[in-house]
Design an enzyme around this catalytic site. Structure first.
Site, mmCIF file in Angstrom:
data_model
loop_
_atom_site.group_PDB
_atom_site.id
_atom_site.type_symbol
_atom_site.label_atom_id
_atom_site.label_comp_id
_atom_site.label_asym_id
_atom_site.label_seq_id
_atom_site.Cartn_x
_atom_site.Cartn_y
_atom_site.Cartn_z
ATOM 1 N N SER A 6 0.840 -1.205 0.000
ATOM 2 C CA SER A 6 0.000 0.000 0.000
ATOM 3 C C SER A 6 0.870 1.249 0.000
ATOM 4 O O SER A 6 0.582 2.231 -0.694
ATOM 5 C CB SER A 6 -0.869 0.054 1.253
ATOM 6 O OG SER A 6 -1.570 -1.125 1.415
ATOM 7 N N ARG A 33 -14.205 -6.182 -11.413
ATOM 8 C CA ARG A 33 -14.356 -5.618 -10.055
ATOM 9 C C ARG A 33 -15.125 -4.291 -10.107
ATOM 10 O O ARG A 33 -15.040 -3.549 -11.078
ATOM 11 C CB ARG A 33 -12.974 -5.457 -9.406
ATOM 12 C CG ARG A 33 -12.217 -6.764 -9.505
ATOM 13 C CD ARG A 33 -11.508 -7.301 -8.326
ATOM 14 N NE ARG A 33 -10.759 -6.414 -7.503
ATOM 15 C CZ ARG A 33 -9.424 -6.448 -7.380
ATOM 16 N NH1 ARG A 33 -8.712 -7.247 -8.122
ATOM 17 N NH2 ARG A 33 -8.825 -5.681 -6.520
ATOM 18 N N GLN A 87 -9.673 2.309 -0.115
ATOM 19 C CA GLN A 87 -9.481 2.739 -1.507
ATOM 20 C C GLN A 87 -10.450 3.858 -1.872
ATOM 21 O O GLN A 87 -10.071 4.827 -2.523
ATOM 22 C CB GLN A 87 -9.658 1.551 -2.451
ATOM 23 C CG GLN A 87 -8.512 0.558 -2.333
ATOM 24 C CD GLN A 87 -8.677 -0.646 -3.243
ATOM 25 O OE1 GLN A 87 -9.730 -0.818 -3.854
ATOM 26 N NE2 GLN A 87 -7.662 -1.471 -3.319
ATOM 27 N N ASP A 144 -5.354 -10.309 7.622
ATOM 28 C CA ASP A 144 -4.489 -11.100 6.728
ATOM 29 C C ASP A 144 -3.567 -12.042 7.500
ATOM 30 O O ASP A 144 -2.884 -12.872 6.903
ATOM 31 C CB ASP A 144 -3.623 -10.161 5.873
ATOM 32 C CG ASP A 144 -4.458 -9.475 4.800
ATOM 33 O OD1 ASP A 144 -5.486 -10.050 4.401
ATOM 34 O OD2 ASP A 144 -4.090 -8.367 4.374
#
Ligand code: NAP
Length: 737
Positions: A325, A425, A472, A618
Site C-alpha cells: 500500500s 471488479r 481505496q 491477513d
C-alpha cells in the site's frame, strides 16, 4: 494432413519464396509446389535442394495451371509481374503476395484489373533475415511468427480462409489488418529501424577515420546495425512503396532526436533521464505490453512445491519486503510533489509496478526500481500530462481506484483499464462520490473497468459519508479533493487503513483527522522527500510466529510498519504470551515504524478479541499455527471475511492442520483450535500465498516432513520468502517443475 490445394506456384524463388516453398513441401500441404524464377540457376538450386517439386521457366504456362499463385518478388516488381501474368490468370485462381508494403500492391492490382480481384488476398509474413536467394531458404522460417493478411471488403471469404490456413499450416500465427494500418505499423516497427541502420552505417562509413570507428565498434554498434546488411533492392523498393508512412515516422523520429540533442546541449539531465528510463521500461516490458499483462517479471507459472523438514530455528535479524500500500502511494505522491523523492524499500511486485508505469506514461521521470530504490522527479500537483493511450494497470485495484480520484481533477481526459480479473471488479463505488464532486466519470459494463474520466472539470469539495469501510474509496475521494475547491471530508463506518492521509502529511500536506472523519482542502502543494517504505507487517508476521513457536528463538525484524490499523497481530501474539518488543520506534513519511524483536516464550490459548480481527485479518493463517502450538484453546470469531480471501482461508487452514493431526474445528466465522502436536503430510495451499507460508513455519514444530503444493504465488507478494526462511534456520526447499 489432408491437402489444402493442388498446385501452388511461387513466383520469385528467393529467401521468402524459397522458404515458403520448402515449408509447404516438407509438410505436404499441397500436391505440387512449382517455382518460377527469371534466373535458371536459382531454379536449379531450388530443385537440387528439394525446395520445389517442379521448376517453371514459362510464367504464363505456370500461372494457367496453378490453383494458388504466391508473388514473392521485391515490392516494386509486383506490378510488372502481375501485368505479365494477367492474360493467363483464371478467375478462380487465388493470388497472394508476401510484400513488405501492402498499399502499393493493392493499388497496382486495382489499376491492372480495374478493381482488386476478389481472389487476390494480400499478405505479409513478419519473418525474414538479411540473407537472400533460394540457397538461404529455411522451412522453419515462419514457425511461431506472425503473418498479416490484409483482405479487402470485396475479398472472397473462402480465399481469405485458404490463405490463412496455408500460413497456419507452415506454423505461422495469422492476423488480419487494414491495408493502410499495416503500412503505418510496419513503417514504425520495421521500415524506420532498417532505414536508420542503413543511414547510420553509411554516415559513419564516410568519415575520415572510418577504419578506426569500425575497428573499435563494440557490441552496441554491431547489434544496432545488423540489419544494415539487408538486401538493398528490397529496401529501395520498400522506401519508395511506403513513402508517406515512412516520411511521417522519420519526421517523428527526427523530432525525438532533436529533443535529445537539445537536452544534451543544454545539459538537461532530467529530460535525458526521462527519455532513457521510459525507453528502457518500454523495451523491457515489450512482451508484457504485447500480451496485455502487467509490468513485472513474467509471473512464475511453474508448478512450485515447498518441502519443509521438521525442526529448525528462527534466529537472526532480517528485513522483509516493503509494504504494498505504501509503495503505491510513494509513487503517486512523489509524482505530484515538487522536487525529487527518493524511495527505498519499494516492493517490486506486479501491482506497484503498474502504478509506476502509469505515472511514467503521464510524463513523470522515474528511475528504477533497482533493488527497491526508486527516484521520482516530481512534476507538482498540476504537472501530469495526458498519457498517450489508456493507462493499463494490470490486476491492481489500488491503482485503478486511487488513480480515478487523481485523474478526475486533471485537465486532460483519461482511461484506465486492467486485466480480465480486474475488469470484473466494481468501480461505481469510486465513480459515484467523484460525480458528486462534479467529476465526469464513466464505467464499463456492470460498473466495471474501463473507467473513463473527462478532464477539465471544476471539482467542488464535499463531505462524503462512506457507505462501506474502504480505504481505496476514502483515498480516491481525498486525492480528488487535492484538486477541488474548498474542503473535502470523508467519514468511515469502521476504521480502514490510513496510509494515504499519513503520507500526504509526510509530504507536508495538511490533513485533519477527527474521530472517523478526515478532511483536507484543495489547492495545496506537496514537498518531495525521502521515503524508506516500511517492511510489510503481514510479511513480517510469518517470522514473528516462527520465533513465537520455536523454543530458543530470538529474531529481529527491521523497519516494520506498525500502523495502528495493521497492528492486530502484535496485540494478539502478546495476549498469547509471546515476548515481543517494539524497538527504535520512529516515524517515516508519516508512518510509524519499529524494529520488532520476538523471543520464544510458552504460548497459551485465548479468545481473540473481536476488535482485533479487522486489524489482523491477513494474519490469521499464521496465527492459526501459533494457536496449535499454544497450550489450551484459542477461539476466533467474527472473521467470516476470511472465507472470501484468495482462498477460503478458514477451510484451507482447517483442512491442512487436520492433515498434520492438529485439533481444530472450523466455524462459520472463525475456528476453535486446541494446542496439539503436528506431524507431517501433504498440504494444498490452493494457490494462496499466505496458506503456503503459514505451513512453511509450521515445519518448525512438526514431527514429520511437510510438503506444500501450489506455492508459485508466494513470489508475487514475498519474492525472497524462501531465502529469508532458510537464512533464519527454517529447513525449507523450493522445488519447481
Ligand atoms: P530475395 O531473396 O532477393 O528474392 C527476390 C526474388 O524476386 C528473387 O527470386 C528474384 O529473382 C525475384 N525478382 C527480383 N526482381 C524481379 C523482377 N523485377 N521480376 C521478377 N522477379 C524478380 O528477396 P526476399 O527477401 O525473398 O523478398 C521477397 C519479397 O518478400 C519482397 O517483396 C520483400 O518485401 C518480402 N519480404 C521480405 C522479408 C525479408 O526479411 N527478406 C520479410 C518479409 C517479406 P532473381 O533470382 O532473378 O534475383
Amino acid at each position: 494432413m489432408s491437402k489444402l490445394t493442388k498446385r501452388i506456384l511461387i513466383v520469385g524463388l528467393g529467401l521468402i519464396g524459397g522458404s515458403l516453398a520448402k515449408a509447404l513441401r516438407s509438410r505436404t500441404i499441397c500436391q505440387t509446389v512449382i517455382g518460377y524464377d527469371r534466373d535458371q540457376a536459382e531454379l536449379d538450386t531450388g530443385l537440387r535442394l528439394g525446395v520445389i517439386d517442379e521448376a517453371a521457366t514459362d510464367l504464363m504456362g505456370a500461372v494457367e495451371n496453378a490453383d494458388v499463385v504466391v508473388l514473392a518478388v521485391p515490392v516494386k516488381a509486383m506490378e510488372t509481374v502481375l501485368a505479365e501474368m494477367l492474360p493467363a490468370l483464371r478467375s478462380e485462381t487465388i493470388i497472394t503476395d508476401v510484400g513488405s508494403v501492402k498499399g502499393n500492391v493493392v493499388r497496382a492490382a486495382e489499376q491492372l484489373f480495374g478493381a482488386v480481384p476478389e481472389n487476390f488476398i494480400p499478405g505479409h509474413p513478419i519473418a525474414g533475415s538479411e540473407k537472400s536467394g533460394v540457397a538461404a531458404a529455411d522451412e522453419t522460417l515462419f514457425e511461431h511468427h506472425k503473418v498479416i493478411i490484409t483482405p479487402l471488403p470485396e475479398s472472397n471469404p473462402a480465399a481469405v480462409t485458404l490463405i490463412a490456413r496455408l500460413w497456419q499450416a507452415v506454423g505461422a500465427e495469422v492476423l488480419q489488418m487494414d491495408v493502410e494500418r499495416h503500412d503505418e505499423v510496419l513503417a514504425a516497427t520495421s521500415h524506420l529501424p532498417h532505414l536508420l541502420a542503413f543511414s547510420l552505417v553509411d554516415t559513419l562509413a564516410q568519415e575520415q577515420d572510418r577504419t578506426d570507428i569500425f575497428r573499435y565498434a563494440a557490441g552496441g554498434f554491431r547489434d544496432f546495425t545488423r540489419i544494415a546488411a539487408s538486401d538493398p533492392t528490397m529496401w529501395h523498393d520498400v522506401g519508395l512503396a511506403n513513402k508517406s508512412a515512412i516520411l511521417q515516422k522519420i519526421d517523428e523520429f527526427t523530432e525525438g532526436l532533436a529533443q535529445l540533442r537539445d537536452a544534451i546541449e543544454t545539459e538537461d539531465g532530467r529530460t535525458m533521464l526521462g527519455i532513457f528510463t521510459r525507453a528502457k521500461a518500454a523495451r523491457e516490458h515489450f512482451s508484457k505490453i504485447l500480451s496485455g499483462s502487467a509490468y513485472s517479471q513474467v509471473m512464475n507459472i511453474k508448478e512450485t512445491t515447498f518441502h519443509v523438514q521438521p525442526g529448525g530455528q528462527a534466529n537472526g535479524t532480517i528485513r522483509v519486503p516493503g509494504d504494498k500500500s505504501i509503495s503505491h502511494r510513494s509513487i503517486m505522491l512523489g509524482s505530484l510533489a515538487s522536487g525529487v523523492t527518493e524511495v527505498s524499500g519499494f516492493l517490486e511486485g506486479e501491482d506497484s509496478l503498474a502504478t509506476l508505469q502509469a505515472f511514467r506514461d503521464m510524463g513523470v521521470v522515474i528511475e528504477g526500481p533497482h533493488q527497491g530504490e526508486v527516484k521520482i522527479y516530481g512534476v507538482g500537483v498540476d504537472g501530469l500530462q495526458q498519457a498517450p493511450g489508456p493507462l493499463y494497470v494490470g490486476n491492481s485495484g489500488t491503482t485503478i481506484r486511487l488513480l480515478s480520484g487523481l485523474l478526475a481533477g486533471q485537465k486532460f481526459d483519461s482511461e484506465l483499464s486492467g486485466d480480465a480479473s480486474l475488469s470484473k471488479r466494481p468501480m461505481e463505488r469510486v465513480a459515484k462520490p467523484l460525480r458528486l464532486m462534479g467529476a465526469v466519470v464513466d464505467t464499463g459494463e456492470n460498473g466495471c473497468p474501463p473507467v473513463k474520466i473527462k478532464g477539465g472539470q471544476a471539482l467542488k469539495g464535499m463531505h462524503y459519508d462512506m457507505p462501506i469501510a474502504s480505504a481505496q474509496v476514502k483515498s480516491c475521494v481525498m486525492l480528488a479533493g487535492l484538486y477541488a475547491e474548498g474542503e473535502t471530508s470523508v467519514t468511515e463506518p469502521a476504521p480502514t487503513r490510513d496510509h494515504t492521509e499519513r503520507m500526504l502529511r509526510g509530504f507536508g500536506y495538511q490533513v485533519e483527522k477527527q474521530d472517523n472523519k478526515v478532511t483536507l482542502s484543495g489547492g495545496g502543494s506537496l514537498q518531495a522527500g525521502k521515503i524508506d517504505v516500511p517492511a510489510d507487517i503481514s510479511s513480517a508476521t510469518f517470522f514473528m510466529v516462527a520465533a513465537a513457536i520455536t523454543p530458543g528463538s530470538d529474531i529481529t525484524l527491521e523497519h516494520v510498519g506498525i500502523n495502528p490499523t495493521r497492528i492486530g497481530v502484535v496485540n494478539i501474539l502478546k495476549l498469547m504470551g509471546t515476548n515481543i518488543e517494539l524497538l527504535n520506534e520512529r516515524e517515516v513519511g508519516g508512518e510509524p515504524v519499529a524494529d520488532i524483536r520476538v523471543r520464544y516464550a510458552p504460548l497459551k490459548g485465548i479468545n481473540i478479541p473481536e476488535d482485533q480481527v479487522p486489524l489482523a485479518i491477513d494474519e490469521f493463517p499464521a496465527l492459526f499455527i501459533a494457536a496449535v502450538c499454544a497450550e489450551g484453546e484459542t477461539v476466533l470469531t467474527g472473521a467470516e471475511e476470511l472465507r472470501v480471501k484468495e482462498s477460503d482461508r478458514i477451510q484451507a487452514m482447517v483442512d491442512g492442520l487436520k492433515i498434520l493431526g492438529a485439533d481444530i474445528e472450523g466455524t462459520p466465522d472463525g475456528a476453535i483450535i486446541r494446542g496439539s502436536e503436528m506431524g507431517g503430510g501433504v498440504i494444498e495451499s490452493h494457490d494462496d500465498h499466505r496458506i503456503a507460508m503459514s505451513f512453511t513455519i509450521a515445519g518448525l514444530r512438526a514431527k514429520g516432513e511437510i510438503e506444500i503444493r501450489e506455492c508459485a504465488n508466494v513470489s508475487t507478494s514475498f519474492p525472497n520468502f524462501v531465502e529469508l526462511a532458510q537464512q533464519v534456520g527454517i529447513n525449507v526447499r523450493k522445488e519447481e517443475l
